[in-house]
Design a protein around this motif. Sequence first.
Motif, PDB file in Angstrom:
ATOM      1  N   LYS B 131      52.349  35.122 -94.989  1.00 44.11           N
ATOM      2  CA  LYS B 131      53.830  34.499 -95.081  1.00 44.11           C
ATOM      3  C   LYS B 131      53.605  33.084 -94.673  1.00 44.11           C
ATOM      4  CE  LYS B 131      56.009  38.028 -96.759  1.00 44.11           C
ATOM      5  NZ  LYS B 131      56.209  39.363 -95.860  1.00 44.11           N
ATOM      6  N   LYS B 132      54.246  32.151 -95.383  1.00 48.20           N
ATOM      7  CA  LYS B 132      54.121  30.814 -95.039  1.00 48.20           C
ATOM      8  C   LYS B 132      55.650  30.392 -94.587  1.00 48.20           C
ATOM      9  CE  LYS B 132      52.686  29.225 -98.716  1.00 48.20           C
ATOM     10  NZ  LYS B 132      52.530  28.161 -99.725  1.00 48.20           N
ATOM     11  N   ILE B 133      55.531  29.531 -93.231  1.00 49.33           N
ATOM     12  CA  ILE B 133      56.890  29.270 -93.085  1.00 49.33           C
ATOM     13  C   ILE B 133      57.016  27.660 -92.731  1.00 49.33           C
ATOM     14  CG2 ILE B 133      58.597  29.222 -91.133  1.00 49.33           C
ATOM     15  CD1 ILE B 133      57.040  32.189 -90.595  1.00 49.33           C
ATOM     16  N   ALA B 134      57.959  26.993 -93.112  1.00 48.40           N
ATOM     17  CA  ALA B 134      58.105  25.595 -93.038  1.00 48.40           C
ATOM     18  C   ALA B 134      58.994  25.327 -91.904  1.00 48.40           C
ATOM     19  CB  ALA B 134      58.784  24.857 -94.244  1.00 48.40           C
ATOM     20  N   VAL B 135      58.661  24.398 -91.112  1.00 48.85           N
ATOM     21  CA  VAL B 135      59.642  24.084 -89.986  1.00 48.85           C
ATOM     22  C   VAL B 135      59.992  22.357 -90.243  1.00 48.85           C
ATOM     23  CG1 VAL B 135      59.709  23.426 -87.254  1.00 48.85           C
ATOM     24  CG2 VAL B 135      58.567  25.468 -88.334  1.00 48.85           C
ATOM     25  N   VAL B 136      61.230  22.152 -90.114  1.00 49.05           N
ATOM     26  CA  VAL B 136      61.549  20.777 -90.728  1.00 49.05           C
ATOM     27  C   VAL B 136      62.033  20.122 -89.269  1.00 49.05           C
ATOM     28  CG1 VAL B 136      63.031  19.420 -91.936  1.00 49.05           C
ATOM     29  CG2 VAL B 136      62.091  21.504 -92.763  1.00 49.05           C
ATOM     30  N   GLY B 137      61.369  19.119 -88.716  1.00 49.38           N
ATOM     31  CA  GLY B 137      61.944  18.340 -87.662  1.00 49.38           C
ATOM     32  C   GLY B 137      60.902  19.063 -86.432  1.00 49.38           C
ATOM     33  N   THR B 158      54.764  21.886 -90.190  1.00 45.80           N
ATOM     34  CA  THR B 158      55.962  21.486 -89.686  1.00 45.80           C
ATOM     35  C   THR B 158      56.123  19.969 -90.526  1.00 45.80           C
ATOM     36  OG1 THR B 158      55.482  22.540 -87.456  1.00 45.80           O
ATOM     37  CG2 THR B 158      56.709  20.414 -87.367  1.00 45.80           C
ATOM     38  N   PHE B 159      57.067  19.620 -90.666  1.00 48.57           N
ATOM     39  CA  PHE B 159      57.271  18.290 -91.439  1.00 48.57           C
ATOM     40  C   PHE B 159      58.368  17.525 -90.549  1.00 48.57           C
ATOM     41  CE2 PHE B 159      57.098  21.370 -94.684  1.00 48.57           C
ATOM     42  CZ  PHE B 159      56.098  20.884 -95.579  1.00 48.57           C
ATOM     43  N   LYS B 198      52.990  17.770 -90.965  1.00 48.10           N
ATOM     44  CA  LYS B 198      53.033  16.879 -91.941  1.00 48.10           C
ATOM     45  C   LYS B 198      53.750  15.721 -91.854  1.00 48.10           C
ATOM     46  CE  LYS B 198      50.809  18.772 -95.919  1.00 48.10           C
ATOM     47  NZ  LYS B 198      51.010  19.922 -96.871  1.00 48.10           N
ATOM     48  N   MET B 199      53.458  14.655 -90.953  1.00 51.00           N
ATOM     49  CA  MET B 199      54.481  13.582 -90.514  1.00 51.00           C
ATOM     50  C   MET B 199      54.343  12.466 -91.695  1.00 51.00           C
ATOM     51  SD  MET B 199      54.409  14.914 -87.758  1.00 51.00           S
ATOM     52  CE  MET B 199      55.632  13.795 -86.897  1.00 51.00           C
ATOM     53  N   GLY B 200      55.782  11.700 -91.445  1.00 53.56           N
ATOM     54  CA  GLY B 200      56.189  10.702 -92.311  1.00 53.56           C
ATOM     55  C   GLY B 200      56.805  11.504 -93.536  1.00 53.56           C
ATOM     56  N   VAL B 201      57.455  12.683 -93.566  1.00 53.09           N
ATOM     57  CA  VAL B 201      57.751  13.327 -94.663  1.00 53.09           C
ATOM     58  C   VAL B 201      59.274  13.506 -94.399  1.00 53.09           C
ATOM     59  CG1 VAL B 201      57.526  15.237 -96.107  1.00 53.09           C
ATOM     60  CG2 VAL B 201      55.672  14.326 -95.390  1.00 53.09           C
ATOM     61  N   THR B 202      60.080  13.028 -95.319  1.00 55.98           N
ATOM     62  CA  THR B 202      61.363  13.234 -94.997  1.00 55.98           C
ATOM     63  C   THR B 202      61.917  14.655 -95.959  1.00 55.98           C
ATOM     64  OG1 THR B 202      61.930  11.139 -94.370  1.00 55.98           O
ATOM     65  CG2 THR B 202      63.818  12.557 -94.966  1.00 55.98           C
ATOM     66  N   ILE B 203      62.475  15.559 -95.236  1.00 56.84           N
ATOM     67  CA  ILE B 203      62.795  16.764 -96.407  1.00 56.84           C
ATOM     68  C   ILE B 203      64.106  16.120 -96.855  1.00 56.84           C
ATOM     69  CG2 ILE B 203      63.365  19.029 -96.559  1.00 56.84           C
ATOM     70  CD1 ILE B 203      60.334  18.345 -95.939  1.00 56.84           C
ATOM     71  N   GLY B 204      64.454  16.759 -97.971  1.00 60.36           N
ATOM     72  CA  GLY B 204      65.679  16.146 -98.865  1.00 60.36           C
ATOM     73  C   GLY B 204      65.489  14.636 -99.571  1.00 60.36           C
ATOM     74  N   ARG B 205      64.242  13.971 -99.139  1.00 57.52           N
ATOM     75  CA  ARG B 205      64.117  12.769-100.059  1.00 57.52           C
ATOM     76  C   ARG B 205      62.827  12.757-100.670  1.00 57.52           C
ATOM     77  NH1 ARG B 205      63.068   7.586 -96.347  1.00 57.52           N
ATOM     78  NH2 ARG B 205      60.997   8.494 -96.878  1.00 57.52           N
ATOM     79  N   ASP B 206      61.499  13.173 -99.666  1.00 50.70           N
ATOM     80  CA  ASP B 206      60.255  12.958-100.391  1.00 50.70           C
ATOM     81  C   ASP B 206      60.163  14.654-100.673  1.00 50.70           C
ATOM     82  OD1 ASP B 206      60.013  10.771 -99.035  1.00 50.70           O
ATOM     83  OD2 ASP B 206      59.113  11.427 -97.236  1.00 50.70           O
ATOM     84  N   VAL B 219      62.284  29.178 -93.573  1.00 53.54           N
ATOM     85  CA  VAL B 219      62.441  27.636 -93.268  1.00 53.54           C
ATOM     86  C   VAL B 219      63.330  27.627 -91.951  1.00 53.54           C
ATOM     87  CG1 VAL B 219      63.280  25.363 -93.720  1.00 53.54           C
ATOM     88  CG2 VAL B 219      62.345  26.858 -95.710  1.00 53.54           C
ATOM     89  N   PHE B 220      62.619  26.877 -90.943  1.00 49.07           N
ATOM     90  CA  PHE B 220      63.313  26.651 -89.642  1.00 49.07           C
ATOM     91  C   PHE B 220      63.598  24.875 -89.649  1.00 49.07           C
ATOM     92  CE2 PHE B 220      63.717  25.229 -85.516  1.00 49.07           C
ATOM     93  CZ  PHE B 220      64.717  26.021 -84.985  1.00 49.07           C
ATOM     94  N   VAL B 221      65.113  24.620 -89.491  1.00 49.28           N
ATOM     95  CA  VAL B 221      65.260  23.198 -89.481  1.00 49.28           C
ATOM     96  C   VAL B 221      65.872  22.960 -88.167  1.00 49.28           C
ATOM     97  CG1 VAL B 221      65.683  22.924 -91.805  1.00 49.28           C
ATOM     98  CG2 VAL B 221      67.542  23.830 -90.420  1.00 49.28           C
TER      99      VAL B 221
END
Lengths: 307, 581
Positions: B131-137, B158-159, B198-206, B219-221
């Motif tokens: 399972k894959k999880i995205a962490v935003v921030g 992590t973004f 993954k640095m320099g990536v804005t979620i909601g834009r990129d 997803v965890f934000v």
Amino acid sequence: MYSLNQRFDNRDIPEDELLTSGNVACAGCGASLSMRLALKGLGKPTVLAVPACCWTIIPGAWPMSIMDVPFFHCAFETTAATISGIKAAYRKRGMDDICVVGWAGDGGTFDIGIQALSGTAERNDDIIYVCYDNEAYMNTGIQRSGATPIGSWTTTTPVKKPKSEQKKDIDAIMIAHKIPYLATATAAYPHDMIAKLKKARSIKGTRFIHLLAACPTGWRMPENLSIKVMRLAVLSNIFPLYEVENGETYRQTVLPDEIIPIDEYMHLQGRFRHLTSEDIEDYQKMVDKRFEYLKERFEKGETSAAK
Amino acid sequence: MKYTEKKVSVPLCAVSTTPGLVNKTGSWKFAEPLFIDRVSPCNQQCPAGEDITGYMYLASQGRFEEAWKLITEENPFPAIMGRVCFHTCEEQCNRKDHDEAVCIHTVERFIGDYGLSHGLKIDVTEPEKDKKIAVVGAGPGGLSAAFHLRKRGYRVTTFDRHQKPGGLMWYGIPAYRLPKDILDAEINRLYEMGIEFKMGVTIGRDITWDALNTQFDAVFVALGAYEEAGLSIEGINKQGIFEALRFLREINLGKKPKYGKNMAVIGGGNSAIDCARVCRRLGAEATIVYRRTENEMPAHPEEIAMAREEGVEFLFLATPKEVHGQDGISGIKLEKMALGEVDDSGRRRPTPTGETFDIDCDGMILAIGEGTRVDDLPPSVSHKKGVVETDQMGQTTESSLFAGGDIIDIPHTVTHAIGSGKRAAIAIDRFLQGHKAEDIALDQFKWGDRGNISVGLMKGITLFMRRNPSLEVIDYKNMNPFYFDHRPQIKNHRIPAKVRLKGFQELITSPSEQEAVSEARRCFMCGSCTECGNCYIFCPDSAIRRDPVGYGYIPDMDYCKGCGICVNECPRGAMKLKFME
Ligand SMILES: Cc1cc2nc3c(=O)[nH]c(=O)nc-3n(C[C@H](O)[C@H](O)[C@H](O)COP(=O)(O)OP(=O)(O)OC[C@H]3O[C@@H](n4cnc5c(N)ncnc54)[C@H](O)[C@@H]3O)c2cc1C
Ligand SMILES: Cc1ncc(C[n+]2csc(CCOP(=O)(O)OP(=O)(O)O)c2C)c(N)n1
Ligand code: SF4
Ligand code: SF4
Ligand SMILES: [Mg+2]
């Protein structure tokens, strides 16, 4: 592993037990704990002689016994004479290394056994005499003894007419016999108590140990307070912990950080509940005065030790 | 006279033949002592749910590696925590009622530094999950969630829109409180664990939220609070006026914003204090202008005290009305305030008096609070006044999306963010295993009613000292303080204020090993058996025995009469008397 964030490091208290569970003392009995700790200090070979008192009952009714050292039941008034005799017999048989200990209550010591005790001390017989002082004849139902503190309730000094006489100063009496070693101790300070019994064992001649032993039944208090009350007796100076060598050199062995008012000791015990605040004030003065008397001697002891 | 020996059937003297052990005096009791390991108030207080008592115990014996491992069960960053956590645990410490609280953060800091200097690593022992999880921030909230999920074997990406992970720990907190090398070194362990960044990536834009949702199983934000509250007063657009976070970001990036020589900092929170202290280090004068009084300042009292030491001035009961100056700021018109009624925050509300006065300054920093921006989140995630709605574990109204840190309803601190990240990681793990939301709550693993969840308790890490964990919290009243002597708290070593002002050198220096051990030994170990032996020594019935598990003691119920002395004499409340029916 321990963390040493405690005032006492309990690791140096021996884990060997010279008595087992199964004693028939009341729950929370200070006397039964006193024996357990005293034996940790005395070790083997030790022979005990015990007169009529709670401790005749505590090891269990015949044919049972919890004791892992010989335990001789003697008549009420004869403890000191009995141990003098036992010691003489062992010496004759070349078994002088056996430590002979008399273990008696306050009634058996302050009152009925005092003649035999005085004789033994006068002859400086090579024995240890331990008085566990629960401040009344407990085994027969809480009658007053010469050790009962003034003002205390007992079944023979009812609340309407509490004890009007002072507690007999047994320590001064024994000190006057110029015995080689005398010490006061209590199970609330196990390190101090065990050290004193060890020291007593290493000395020749008559040694006298006066133990304060809380009796929840006779002192009219909850069982779980035994240790606390014995501790407060020390912290309030009503039962200071000290030792005296050769009737001369006094040394206070436990110096409380802070002296607490006597009321803190007394109000936990039903036997003092009838006392008024004026009575307690007088009590405080009496305790202070008695401590002053001892303090002078402690100070003298210190200067003679420094020499 | 001569004795003639006679044969008798009874002994001449009565000799005991039966051991007293046949007397099962345990049958007399109407109460029984129990060894229970209670929760210490510090453990309950720690927002990250650390086992403070546990690591104090280990540290008091010099077992630093084990102590480090115990902390990192709950919190990935002991060296950071020991520096920036506001250590509210110490406010709850039972020892404060005895003499002074244990200086918990200093011991933690030593353990954290020990981990860094000994290169201690986090082992991912759980089998890899697909399972894959995205962490935003990649602030403390996100990093904590990533850490705990990775430890459970998940593949975590992590973004962050910034270049450096750490969030406000990197871009907000100045280096004199948290050196960048310490921060980077602690975060580096997360790279080593196999977390992808993954640095320099804005979620909601990129990358759109929808794309994220389809690519990842959960997803965890934790987006943090970056929206600066502005002031709409005349002249606010003049040169030399900064927003606090922008100012601190530039400083933290090593840039030099065009600051003045005589700076006014508006606000009373930690950002205001940090801005003022940064100004002092840049060689400028700094005055904090706050509309209430010192009593109402949200900033930590220790930080206020240190700011004073560094020459920061305070102007209370004043608020800006107008900025003076041509192009650049040259002064501010302030209005005098008075304290009125108590408001929702429990503090007295500042009320305008109408009276004004002027001060001179050539720069101004606005540190009047940071808000969140959560409008960009998918519409299925509900939020109110910038606060994302979650259940107690961090699950939002979108079941596969969890949130934590400053965007949810918790105090804005690094430690709370870390605690929320841990909770959410546990929840995500349970969610992905198919548990329903309602049974994700894990009350039985909390440090008391108000405490956070403990991974240690979940895993059953007992350290032996915690053989019978209960969730009751122990207070000083129920301990026996006679057994603890009095010894003052260790004091942090701070470099002198004059030296501090020369640059951004860390102002508190680490304690020595001996100091850390000695302070850890001040800990009472509230509620946990340390094998001190009091129960054993004071039992009139010799009924307390060594526990055959190899640690601690157990009562022998065959003989225990239930007097309760052991319970009374346990210094640390690790026993309890239970009355029998
Ligand atoms: C000056 C200052 C000093 C402080 N000092 C302390 C202190 O000493 N102790 C303490 O406990 N607390 C302190 N705090 C508070 C603490 O820093 C915060 O509460 C904490 O950092 C919040 O963590 P977080 O993970 O929620 O958010 P943050 O740390 O703010 O991190 C959020 C991250 O999310 C990223 N992000 C946001 N939106 C997106 C997006 N759309 N796409 C990708 N990435 C995004 C951001 O770039 C950022 O890196 C301080 C705060 C300030 C401002
Ligand atoms: C000569 C004699 N008188 C009286 C008794 C009854 N008796 C047995 S124990 C006891 C009380 C003992 O009191 P103390 O010495 O203080 O010991 P405690 O029971 O308080 O431990 C008495 C009076 C006795 N056994 N022998
Ligand atoms: S009566 Fe008092 S001294 Fe005697 S066994 Fe009971 S508690 Fe102990
Ligand atoms: S004394 Fe130790 S265990 Fe008790 S509250 Fe303080 S730090 Fe926690
Ligand atoms: Mg008696």
